[in-house]
Design a protein around this motif. Structure first.
Motif, short mmCIF file in Angstrom:
data_model
loop_
_atom_site.label_atom_id
_atom_site.label_comp_id
_atom_site.label_asym_id
_atom_site.label_seq_id
_atom_site.Cartn_x
_atom_site.Cartn_y
_atom_site.Cartn_z
N THR A 113 0.87 -1.18 0.00
CA THR A 113 0.00 0.00 0.00
C THR A 113 0.91 1.23 0.00
OG1 THR A 113 -0.01 0.26 2.38
CG2 THR A 113 -1.65 -1.24 1.44
N GLY A 140 0.96 3.51 2.15
CA GLY A 140 1.45 3.70 3.50
C GLY A 140 2.66 2.82 3.78
N GLN A 141 2.61 1.61 3.28
CA GLN A 141 3.73 0.70 3.48
C GLN A 141 4.95 1.16 2.70
OE1 GLN A 141 1.62 -2.80 2.24
NE2 GLN A 141 1.15 -3.44 4.34
N SER A 201 5.60 4.11 1.85
CA SER A 201 6.06 5.30 2.54
C SER A 201 6.92 4.94 3.75
CB SER A 201 4.87 6.15 2.97
OG SER A 201 5.29 7.18 3.83
N PRO A 247 3.74 9.86 1.81
CA PRO A 247 2.75 9.45 0.81
C PRO A 247 2.47 10.54 -0.22
CG PRO A 247 2.02 8.81 2.99
CD PRO A 247 3.27 9.61 3.18
#
Lengths: 153, 153
Positions: A6, A8-9, A11, A18
């Motif tokens: 994702t 977020g991951q 990032s 992000p």
DNA sequence: CTCGGAGTTGAAGCGCACTTCAACTCAAGG
DNA sequence: CCTTGAGTTGAAGTGCGCTTCAACTCCGAG
């Protein structure tokens, strides 16, 4: 599957915000596919791209040039270490040149500390032509004036 | 008298655009007095200031810091070569550090070309902490995240 | 089913170092 | 006196590399 990160991951793992990742994607520096619910998913290989981007920025390369470099990677297959090495080598020359110019600036600065001149055209210090200063931000539309005057001080 | 340069003359002799000179003046980096008709006149000593500003920019110093440095010059008397040398010496350390970091980046880049890793936390290459990248422009309000994940690849 | 945290978008803002513009005045030569 | 080039101002624009915001949707745990 441990593919598909994702945003977020990605990032968290890259240390890049992000918002910056979305920005990179808009510029075509990285790519993602979407889930059914329109969320981005990144292949693990994108991590290397992000790493390359950040390293390149440290070398002083603009995002636009980084994009051009990344575009030269083979799109069919996942880039190999050799592919990355080739790109890195290109930056190496830049880095060398940059280091060389800074070294020259330092030497000239030392020289000028010695002579106390700090005058404009007198020493090699003030050479707008091979300047590093062009790196900086800002609108720089005005042409560099090639002449600069030759009446003496 | 050959004192008192017009802005056009200062621009021609320094290679810096008049608009930039006015900008510097607004920021307090250089000073002028005015004629009866409200035109700027610059003492010759301002030429050295402008030279110092441009050189400092090449070292990578922001205008704000340059202003601070210039503020430390004696305001009563015209700065001597020694005064300028003192300021230049301060920049020298910066320059050395900058060259050092770039050299490290180059070595690490070489190492990573060798190992082909280009992974984020693996090699010293990707170290956001001592980054040179902070030089660049742009809003940088987001805090650097000190943690970056530690699940393995 | 509900909730909260993570994700989505486009548009706007920011910081730096300037440049550009419009509308005006000044200064010197013919 | 007239013209021309140089100077004046404040406000707005530019380019880069992002961040921030508002308003919304998605997804997984409880």
């Amino acid at each position: 599957m441990h593919e598909a990160l994702t945003i977020g991951q990605l990032s968290a793992r890259s240390g890049v915000a992000p918002s910056a990742l979305r920005y990179y994607e808009r510029l075509g520096l990285i790519r993602s596919h979407r889930t059914g619910g329109n969320q981005r998913r990144y292949a693990r290989a994108e991590l290397r791209r992000v790493a390359f981007i950040r390293i390149s920025q440290q070398v002083g390369v603009s995002l636009d040039e980084i994009r051009a470099a990344l575009d030269s990677l083979p799109s069919s297959r996942t880039p190999t270490p050799d592919d990355w090495a080739a790109l890195s080598r290109a930056w190496r020359d830049r880095l060398d040149e940059k280091i060389r110019l800074l070294g020259k600036l330092r030497d000239d600065l030392d020289g000028c500390i010695g002579c106390g001149c700090l005058s404009l055209q007198r020493c090699t210090l003030y050479n707008p032509a091979d300047s590093l200063a062009a790196e900086g931000p800002g609108a720089r539309l005005m042409l560099p004036r090639p002449d600069a005057d030759r009446a003496s001080a």
